[in-house]
Design an enzyme around this catalytic site. Sequence first.
Site, PDB file in Angstrom:
ATOM      1  CG  ASP A  18       0.767  -8.381   6.755  1.00  0.00           C
ATOM      2  OD1 ASP A  18       0.439  -8.916   7.827  1.00  0.00           O
ATOM      3  OD2 ASP A  18       0.861  -7.154   6.630  1.00  0.00           O
TER       4      ASP A  18
ATOM      5  CG  ASP B  61       6.747  -4.579   7.579  1.00  0.00           C
ATOM      6  OD1 ASP B  61       6.993  -3.468   8.097  1.00  0.00           O
ATOM      7  OD2 ASP B  61       5.814  -4.755   6.793  1.00  0.00           O
TER       8      ASP B  61
ATOM      9  CG  ASP C 160      -0.180   8.806   3.892  1.00  0.00           C
ATOM     10  OD1 ASP C 160       0.359   7.674   3.881  1.00  0.00           O
ATOM     11  OD2 ASP C 160       0.082   9.666   4.761  1.00  0.00           O
ATOM     12  N   GLY C 161      -0.029   6.160   1.370  1.00  0.00           N
ATOM     13  CA  GLY C 161       1.068   5.623   0.561  1.00  0.00           C
ATOM     14  C   GLY C 161       2.440   6.107   0.997  1.00  0.00           C
TER      15      GLY C 161
ATOM     16  N   GLY D  76       0.810  -1.212   0.000  1.00  0.00           N
ATOM     17  CA  GLY D  76       0.000   0.000   0.000  1.00  0.00           C
ATOM     18  C   GLY D  76       0.841   1.260   0.000  1.00  0.00           C
ATOM     19  NE  ARG D  77       4.269   1.553   4.859  1.00  0.00           N
ATOM     20  CZ  ARG D  77       4.227   2.266   5.968  1.00  0.00           C
ATOM     21  NH1 ARG D  77       4.310   3.539   5.922  1.00  0.00           N
ATOM     22  NH2 ARG D  77       4.159   1.655   7.129  1.00  0.00           N
TER      23      ARG D  77
HETATM   24  P1  AMP Z   1       2.373  -2.660   8.097  1.00  0.00           P
HETATM   25  O1  AMP Z   1       1.703  -2.493   9.408  1.00  0.00           O
HETATM   26  O2  AMP Z   1       3.388  -1.621   7.768  1.00  0.00           O
HETATM   27  O3  AMP Z   1       2.905  -4.052   7.919  1.00  0.00           O
HETATM   28  O4  AMP Z   1       1.234  -2.467   6.977  1.00  0.00           O
HETATM   29  C1  AMP Z   1       0.079  -3.273   6.893  1.00  0.00           C
HETATM   30  C2  AMP Z   1      -0.651  -2.984   5.597  1.00  0.00           C
HETATM   31  O5  AMP Z   1      -1.062  -1.622   5.537  1.00  0.00           O
HETATM   32  C3  AMP Z   1       0.173  -3.224   4.339  1.00  0.00           C
HETATM   33  O6  AMP Z   1      -0.677  -3.730   3.344  1.00  0.00           O
HETATM   34  C4  AMP Z   1       0.690  -1.846   4.003  1.00  0.00           C
HETATM   35  O7  AMP Z   1       1.001  -1.695   2.654  1.00  0.00           O
HETATM   36  C5  AMP Z   1      -0.491  -0.964   4.414  1.00  0.00           C
HETATM   37  N1  AMP Z   1      -0.072   0.378   4.816  1.00  0.00           N
HETATM   38  C6  AMP Z   1       0.619   0.725   5.924  1.00  0.00           C
HETATM   39  N2  AMP Z   1       0.823   2.051   5.975  1.00  0.00           N
HETATM   40  C7  AMP Z   1       0.268   2.567   4.860  1.00  0.00           C
HETATM   41  C8  AMP Z   1       0.136   3.879   4.318  1.00  0.00           C
HETATM   42  N3  AMP Z   1       0.642   4.943   4.951  1.00  0.00           N
HETATM   43  N4  AMP Z   1      -0.507   4.023   3.147  1.00  0.00           N
HETATM   44  C9  AMP Z   1      -1.028   2.975   2.501  1.00  0.00           C
HETATM   45  N5  AMP Z   1      -0.951   1.723   2.949  1.00  0.00           N
HETATM   46  C10 AMP Z   1      -0.315   1.497   4.119  1.00  0.00           C
HETATM   47 MG    MG Z   2       3.850  -4.939   6.614  1.00  0.00          MG
END
Ligand code: AMP
Ligand code: MG
Length: 486
Positions: free
Chosen positions: A252, A262, A125-126, A92-93
């Site tokens: 994930d 991660d 917000d990516g 997502g980002r």
């Molecule tokens: P994470 O907690 O970083 O492992 O993220 C979990 C999910 O949320 C993943 O699919 C990421 O790509 C998405 N994600 C996290 N932060 C963002 C962000 N700021 N914008 C878009 N997607 C996000």
């Molecule tokens: Mg992640």
Amino acid sequence: MASLDSLHFDNRFARLPASLYSRVQPRGLARPRLVAFNPDVAALLDLDPACAQQPEFIEYFGGHRPLPGSAPLAMKYTGHQFGVYNPELGDGRGLLLGEVVNSRGETWDLHLKGAGQTPYSRFGDGRAVLRSCIREYLGSEAMHHLGIASTRALCIVGSEEPVQREKFELGAMLLRVADTHIRFGHLEWLYHSRQPELLRTLADFIITYHFPECAAGQDRYGDFFREIVRRTACLMAQWQLVGFAHGVMNTDNFSITGATFDYGPFGFLDAYEPGFVCNHSDHQGRYAWNQQPSVGLWNLNALAHALSDLVERDVLVEALQGYQAVFLAAYSQGLHDKLGLRGEQPGDRELVVDFLDLLARSGADYTRSFRGLGGLRLEDEKPALRDDFVDRDGFDAWHARYRQRLVAENSDDRERAARMQAVNPKYILRNYLAQTAIDKAEAGDYSEIETLRRILREPFAEQPEFGHYAALPPEWGRHLEISCSS
Ligand code: AMP
Ligand code: MG
């Protein structure tokens, strides 16, 4: 030596069926600047370190200009978050820019984190923030040099673009380098969305490129699963031995090759608190430090489920049943080595367990206590280390047993110290150290990031000029809360 526009890309993932990803171009951040550059990772890519000085470097890794040969894409995956299946995940980002082959024939994924929105961004917000990029940059480097499989990072490009989190922060991008970005969640997605053909295609891809030793067997998928069980069990043992808490062990965030992956609200133990929860959004303590080994198994269960069309049930169950033995063997051997014991003697297990117990009761510092143990001399009845324990009598009683055990094996102080210092790091990335580098960077001074990178490159070396980086955390730095939002 390659230059930036002559990196040798071989984009294998992009040649897989297009439904596994979405092609997306990075979106640059306002007023990019180079915050951190890691020459060790540049060397992995055969990149001349001088390239970091060129203006294109920031354009490429700040998402303003496509890197020649790259084929950026956002991967689709799903996964279990805090025990619940979420079908909506994916990059997502972050974007896989492509795979670079170096002169040694190794292939490295380049992944630009914080590169803007993708079809999987949901409400996000990516973007990534400077704070979390610095934490990942230093955390992954620390793990690598502690001898633990991990993703790494080439650079951080910062910006002046504000990004809304709990408060406004500065946006940044991190160029992550890894053997793969395929997660447990990739296979879970294909299983739960009933795409058996694609699941087999992706499993074959994983085996071909990352588990070639399993490719020729009668039961390649079974062999692959057995191997990822073994690797994950070993990884969990290594995390426990260095006191690393991951913080968000969702499937994930688990790499299909068994590397640490991660870096979010991770933390290294300061005081030895087995129930330590580094992620302050984890109210139940699901991912508490002492839960990690069982969560590793839980995640492998989710992966087994995803492979159930490819591998016989009995094979999956048997492989999972092997997890505990691999973990325990690696963990106990590691603790044995941390105490500097040679061979096996009756009472060793109790000696180890009682030391950990003593640490927990005194809230003594995990890293410093083991490091200090390596410096003990057999003739010392009351070593300085004793003062770190609230329960002095408890320490004395344990110390007497420890000395006896060492005398029984004719232990030599210098030889033992050398062995112990090679497994008990002096330097870890304490939360407060990362925070100090972040505070300075947010004020425009990036020097502390580089200082820490250099220190953490040799975590087992004395580096006397940096001794204060191995000190106990100051009062303000003891219970810093790290949230999931990054
Ligand atoms: P994470 O907690 O970083 O492992 O993220 C979990 C999910 O949320 C993943 O699919 C990421 O790509 C998405 N994600 C996290 N932060 C963002 C962000 N700021 N914008 C878009 N997607 C996000
Ligand atoms: Mg992640």
